[in-house]
Design a protein around this motif. Sequence first.
Motif, PDB file in Angstrom:
ATOM      1  N   LEU A  36       0.834  -1.205   0.000  1.00  0.00           N
ATOM      2  CA  LEU A  36       0.000   0.000   0.000  1.00  0.00           C
ATOM      3  C   LEU A  36       0.866   1.251   0.000  1.00  0.00           C
ATOM      4  N   THR A  37       1.913   1.254   0.827  1.00  0.00           N
ATOM      5  CA  THR A  37       2.839   2.382   0.839  1.00  0.00           C
ATOM      6  C   THR A  37       3.543   2.505  -0.505  1.00  0.00           C
ATOM      7  N   GLY A  38       3.919   1.366  -1.071  1.00  0.00           N
ATOM      8  CA  GLY A  38       4.594   1.372  -2.360  1.00  0.00           C
ATOM      9  C   GLY A  38       3.759   1.990  -3.460  1.00  0.00           C
ATOM     10  N   ILE A  39       2.457   1.706  -3.459  1.00  0.00           N
ATOM     11  CA  ILE A  39       1.582   2.256  -4.492  1.00  0.00           C
ATOM     12  C   ILE A  39       1.325   3.741  -4.251  1.00  0.00           C
ATOM     13  N   ILE A  40       1.001   4.108  -3.009  1.00  0.00           N
ATOM     14  CA  ILE A  40       0.655   5.494  -2.715  1.00  0.00           C
ATOM     15  C   ILE A  40       1.875   6.419  -2.839  1.00  0.00           C
ATOM     16  N   THR A 293     -12.234   5.086   0.890  1.00  0.00           N
ATOM     17  CA  THR A 293     -10.961   5.814   0.785  1.00  0.00           C
ATOM     18  C   THR A 293     -10.393   6.096   2.165  1.00  0.00           C
ATOM     19  N   ASP A 294     -11.258   6.477   3.112  1.00  0.00           N
ATOM     20  CA  ASP A 294     -10.807   6.677   4.496  1.00  0.00           C
ATOM     21  C   ASP A 294     -10.259   5.370   5.076  1.00  0.00           C
ATOM     22  N   ALA A 295     -10.956   4.266   4.760  1.00  0.00           N
ATOM     23  CA  ALA A 295     -10.472   2.961   5.233  1.00  0.00           C
ATOM     24  C   ALA A 295      -9.094   2.663   4.650  1.00  0.00           C
ATOM     25  N   MET A 296      -8.896   3.004   3.371  1.00  0.00           N
ATOM     26  CA  MET A 296      -7.606   2.782   2.735  1.00  0.00           C
ATOM     27  C   MET A 296      -6.514   3.600   3.413  1.00  0.00           C
ATOM     28  N   MET A 297      -6.827   4.845   3.768  1.00  0.00           N
ATOM     29  CA  MET A 297      -5.830   5.695   4.421  1.00  0.00           C
ATOM     30  C   MET A 297      -5.514   5.188   5.832  1.00  0.00           C
ATOM     31  N   LEU A 298      -6.512   4.653   6.525  1.00  0.00           N
ATOM     32  CA  LEU A 298      -6.251   4.069   7.840  1.00  0.00           C
ATOM     33  C   LEU A 298      -5.379   2.817   7.704  1.00  0.00           C
ATOM     34  N   LEU A 299      -5.598   2.049   6.636  1.00  0.00           N
ATOM     35  CA  LEU A 299      -4.765   0.878   6.407  1.00  0.00           C
ATOM     36  C   LEU A 299      -3.345   1.271   6.017  1.00  0.00           C
ATOM     37  N   LEU A 300      -3.192   2.489   5.469  1.00  0.00           N
ATOM     38  CA  LEU A 300      -1.848   2.983   5.201  1.00  0.00           C
ATOM     39  C   LEU A 300      -1.045   3.060   6.492  1.00  0.00           C
ATOM     40  N   VAL A 301      -1.702   3.458   7.572  1.00  0.00           N
ATOM     41  CA  VAL A 301      -1.050   3.517   8.882  1.00  0.00           C
ATOM     42  C   VAL A 301      -0.570   2.123   9.295  1.00  0.00           C
ATOM     43  N   VAL A 302      -1.445   1.132   9.094  1.00  0.00           N
ATOM     44  CA  VAL A 302      -1.089  -0.252   9.415  1.00  0.00           C
ATOM     45  C   VAL A 302       0.079  -0.710   8.540  1.00  0.00           C
ATOM     46  N   SER A 303       0.017  -0.352   7.255  1.00  0.00           N
ATOM     47  CA  SER A 303       1.064  -0.734   6.317  1.00  0.00           C
ATOM     48  C   SER A 303       2.417  -0.168   6.719  1.00  0.00           C
ATOM     49  N   LEU A 304       2.427   1.078   7.131  1.00  0.00           N
ATOM     50  CA  LEU A 304       3.684   1.721   7.519  1.00  0.00           C
ATOM     51  C   LEU A 304       4.280   1.088   8.774  1.00  0.00           C
ATOM     52  N   ALA A 306       3.744  -2.022   9.703  1.00  0.00           N
ATOM     53  CA  ALA A 306       4.179  -3.351   9.281  1.00  0.00           C
ATOM     54  C   ALA A 306       5.539  -3.278   8.605  1.00  0.00           C
ATOM     55  N   ALA A 307       5.739  -2.257   7.773  1.00  0.00           N
ATOM     56  CA  ALA A 307       7.031  -2.089   7.108  1.00  0.00           C
ATOM     57  C   ALA A 307       8.133  -1.819   8.125  1.00  0.00           C
ATOM     58  N   LEU A 308       7.845  -0.984   9.117  1.00  0.00           N
ATOM     59  CA  LEU A 308       8.822  -0.686  10.168  1.00  0.00           C
ATOM     60  C   LEU A 308       9.217  -1.958  10.908  1.00  0.00           C
ATOM     61  N   LEU A 309       8.231  -2.764  11.284  1.00  0.00           N
ATOM     62  CA  LEU A 309       8.502  -4.000  12.017  1.00  0.00           C
ATOM     63  C   LEU A 309       9.308  -4.984  11.175  1.00  0.00           C
ATOM     64  N   ALA A 310       8.929  -5.132   9.913  1.00  0.00           N
ATOM     65  CA  ALA A 310       9.621  -6.087   9.045  1.00  0.00           C
ATOM     66  C   ALA A 310      11.056  -5.652   8.769  1.00  0.00           C
ATOM     67  N   LEU A 311      11.261  -4.366   8.509  1.00  0.00           N
ATOM     68  CA  LEU A 311      12.622  -3.867   8.284  1.00  0.00           C
ATOM     69  C   LEU A 311      13.477  -4.010   9.540  1.00  0.00           C
ATOM     70  N   HIS A 312      12.858  -3.777  10.695  1.00  0.00           N
ATOM     71  CA  HIS A 312      13.568  -3.965  11.967  1.00  0.00           C
ATOM     72  C   HIS A 312      13.999  -5.419  12.130  1.00  0.00           C
TER      73      HIS A 312
END
Length: 489
Positions: A36-40, A293-304, A306-312
């Motif tokens: 999601l972060t990659g697309i946005i 769209t609001d749901a998608m933006m809230l999932l962006l928060v989850v995506s970010l 998730a990316a932080l945790l995985a990179l860590h």
Amino acid sequence: MGIESTPAEPGNGRLRGDALGVAGIVFLVLAAVAPLTGIIVIATLGIADGNGGGMPVSFLLAAVVLLLFGTGYAQMSRHVASAGGFFAYVTRALGRPPGLVAAFVALLGYNCFVAGAIGTSGFFTAKVFGEVLGLHTPWQLWSGLSVLAVFLLGRRGVDVSAKLLGASLVLEVGILLVLDVAILARDGLSLEIFTPSVMVSGSVGLGLLFAFNAFVGFEATGLFSEEARNPARTIPRATYTAVALIGLFAAFTSWCLISAVGAGRAGAVAGAHLAAGDFVQSIAIREIGPVLTDAMMLLLVVSLFAALLALHNSASRYLFALGRAAVLPKALGRTVPRTGAPAVASAVQIGFATAVAACYAIAGLDPVADLTASMTGIGTLGIIVLQAMAAIAIVVFFRRRGDRRWWKTLLAPVLGGLGLLGVTVLAVVNFGELAGSDSPVIAQLPWLLLFALAAGLARSWWMRRFRRTEYGELEHTEEPPRKELDVRG
């Protein structure tokens, strides 16, 4: 002979073996890539500043290059199973000094990436919560909470992270598929993206560079080999699956977005929305309505997050492997007996990244334009360089063993390596665009790679002189021996 693990008790320098299957590793890797972060973010930059409507083709070309590289990577993983990832590969093939250079390049790339992710996660969480929920808070609050959550999860087994990241991945991919289907039903897919005039419009080099940026993190499959079930089979399958899914999904979703605005004008439209960062959001409001769209933006928060945790998770495993090999303090090589988590390495890694982010915050710098731009930019460059070094190592490793397979261990990794070397040159030449900043200070960050080179060579000299035993064992950076079975590749 290839390496196949049998379950081992965690602790005493061991990670938790037999904890991850193909799906678990793919979830960890795709979460780091953050679709999601990659697309946005990344796809929008590629369309706006790269080759516009030709961006889907750029994603496919990047996937082809990385699948070629992944062919040799998969074969190498049958012989070397180590949390040291590319450090272990380069050391085994090219020797200790190049291996330690690769180790310090990996430390630079992954640790900078995590520091940037802390700023990105905090900023966008505050922004989205303010816009969607009316909850206006400073970004530092959410960055701090994200760091705390990552610290606590770092003491749990990797299987816990895989489950959380898997759920996140399903949600963020699901909302993007809803948007894709809506665009297909309303606008269809434009075949203009395959016309030469569209594919080579704008800057093809930048388009390819941003496309490769969307794959950064896929190479982490090998970092989890010690925690995988049957790594000789699991790691190759996870690598192929991750690259194919990233490439196909990014190409298809960007194709849908471009079709929604028109292939010929996609670059101009994305460019007009670049400052506000709402290109995808503007299309989503029209196609699926404000609620989804609001749901998608809230999932962006989850995506970010998730990316932080995985990179860590990836960064901490490099620290763990280097601690176990006595390249860094040996305490980093300790694991929690019950869970097998590299708790010391995890705490040090998130502590370092937090300190970097805190320095930016104290200086009053912008979390995205300054922190994310600088740290993600140098992190991306470092990991691409690391991949190119690994490609060279793979070819040398199999030539020295007299391997006669001309495709899997020679031509495919050579072609993939040449592609990665080309992308490295593009990244250095266009570093300001990659980092999303025109700051003269950020433009100088690629010189940090020379610092990593010097640090690796200096550590090699020091260990050769004062730590001869540990230095002699560097070519065998795997965990304590595990059962080996014949695995045909």
